[in-house]
Scaffold this motif. Structure first.
Motif, mmCIF file in Angstrom:
data_model
loop_
_atom_site.group_PDB
_atom_site.id
_atom_site.type_symbol
_atom_site.label_atom_id
_atom_site.label_comp_id
_atom_site.label_asym_id
_atom_site.label_seq_id
_atom_site.Cartn_x
_atom_site.Cartn_y
_atom_site.Cartn_z
ATOM 1 N N ASP A 115 -63.681 5.084 16.035
ATOM 2 C CA ASP A 115 -63.695 5.616 17.398
ATOM 3 C C ASP A 115 -62.302 6.075 17.804
ATOM 4 O OD1 ASP A 115 -66.462 5.026 17.859
ATOM 5 O OD2 ASP A 115 -65.913 2.925 18.123
ATOM 6 N N LEU A 116 -61.296 5.267 17.495
ATOM 7 C CA LEU A 116 -59.929 5.638 17.845
ATOM 8 C C LEU A 116 -59.469 6.843 17.041
ATOM 9 C CD1 LEU A 116 -57.403 4.904 19.521
ATOM 10 C CD2 LEU A 116 -56.609 3.634 17.512
ATOM 11 N N ILE A 117 -59.796 6.882 15.769
ATOM 12 C CA ILE A 117 -59.383 8.005 14.935
ATOM 13 C C ILE A 117 -60.056 9.302 15.396
ATOM 14 C CG2 ILE A 117 -59.531 8.971 12.604
ATOM 15 C CD1 ILE A 117 -58.871 6.272 11.509
ATOM 16 N N PHE A 118 -61.332 9.220 15.782
ATOM 17 C CA PHE A 118 -62.014 10.397 16.308
ATOM 18 C C PHE A 118 -61.298 10.910 17.552
ATOM 19 C CE2 PHE A 118 -65.017 12.610 18.982
ATOM 20 C CZ PHE A 118 -65.689 13.430 18.101
ATOM 21 N N LEU A 119 -60.909 9.989 18.440
ATOM 22 C CA LEU A 119 -60.189 10.363 19.655
ATOM 23 C C LEU A 119 -58.901 11.107 19.320
ATOM 24 C CD1 LEU A 119 -59.993 9.897 22.845
ATOM 25 C CD2 LEU A 119 -58.412 8.057 22.218
ATOM 26 N N LEU A 120 -58.127 10.571 18.395
ATOM 27 C CA LEU A 120 -56.850 11.173 18.042
ATOM 28 C C LEU A 120 -57.025 12.500 17.301
ATOM 29 C CD1 LEU A 120 -54.862 8.004 16.913
ATOM 30 C CD2 LEU A 120 -54.846 9.135 19.147
ATOM 31 N N LYS A 121 -58.081 12.586 16.501
ATOM 32 C CA LYS A 121 -58.335 13.805 15.737
ATOM 33 C C LYS A 121 -58.751 14.965 16.634
ATOM 34 C CE LYS A 121 -59.667 16.640 12.403
ATOM 35 N NZ LYS A 121 -58.684 17.471 11.689
#
Length: 249
Positions: A199-205
């Motif tokens: 979820d965090l990586i999707f946000l940053l991506k």
């Protein structure tokens, strides 16, 4: 999770729909309003609404049946196509989407009763031109201190190092300069807990919080350390800071 595993995560998450945030597992504590609910509070059944930066229309479409007519504009042609497809699927007759810049709103003077703008840039002069006398403009924007612990961990990021409140004061000043007689401002700083690493990586991506996230191998080391340092029982902690302006002609 080691760096190689983060790389695999990055590729997997990157293949998702860029604008589909609906599958994110995140809990917010302290969000004080829903923007489009605030728009509806200021609107009437007989109003014509302009939404700037409408994207695919996912947030806008649920309210259009409560208005006489709605126009959504976005600078991205692909977003406009997505919005048109969403309109067709929803079978809505009183909404249209156009590819258009907020710096050149191609509608007559005094055309709209209400104008909304969520997380998109706007031109105060154009807003004042196409908004009728007595009309209302509402905008929600991302504050400089949003996701602050992430930016501090990376040493870079959207508005990183800028004084919190700078954008809000700039917009208030510009709106008053073009003739808005009353400008109200409100803000919140909510706690946000992302349940999973993906979820965090999707946000940053898929957001500009950390520009160019994933282009450097070092990013994966930093996100690993950030997650370990900010993991709580509720999830991976960061903050969500927003402000809203409500301006009347």
């Amino acid at each position: 999770m080691n760096r190689i595993e983060y790389n695999k995560f990055y590729e997997m998450v990157g293949n998702r729909n860029v604008w589909d945030f609906s599958s994110l597992q995140v809990t917010h504590e302290g969000i004080e309003w829903n923007f489009y609910e605030e728009v509806m509070k200021k609107s009437r059944k007989t109003d014509v609404l302009l939404d700037i930066g409408a994207g695919g229309g996912e947030s806008l479409l649920p309210i259009v049946s409560s208005l006489l007519f709605t126009v959504g504009i976005d600078i991205s042609s692909s977003m406009v196509e997505t919005a048109k497809n969403n309109v067709a699927e929803a079978n809505l007759a009183n909404v249209r989407f156009f590819q258009m810049s907020s710096n050149d709103i191609q509608f007559p003077d005094d055309f709209f009763d209400v104008i909304s703008c969520r997380h998109a840039p706007f031109n105060s002069s154009e807003i004042a031109r196409v908004l009728r006398d007595g009309g209302i403009f509402l905008t929600q924007q991302v504050s400089e201190a949003d996701k602050l612990n992430i930016k501090e961990a990376f040493g870079r990021g959207q508005s990183y190092g800028e004084t919190d409140g700078t954008l809000k004061e700039k917009y208030i000043r510009e709106l008053k300069e073009v003739g808005f007689s009353k400008v109200q401002s409100f803000e919140y700083n909510a706690a946000s807990y992302y349940h999973r690493t993906e979820d965090l990586i999707f946000l940053l991506k898929h957001t500009p919080i950390i520009p160019g996230f994933g282009q450097s191998q070092r990013d994966f080391d930093m996100v690993h350390h950030f997650i370990e340092d900010n993991r709580t029982e509720k999830g991976i902690f960061t903050n969500t800071k927003r402000f809203i302006l409500i301006a009347e002609m």
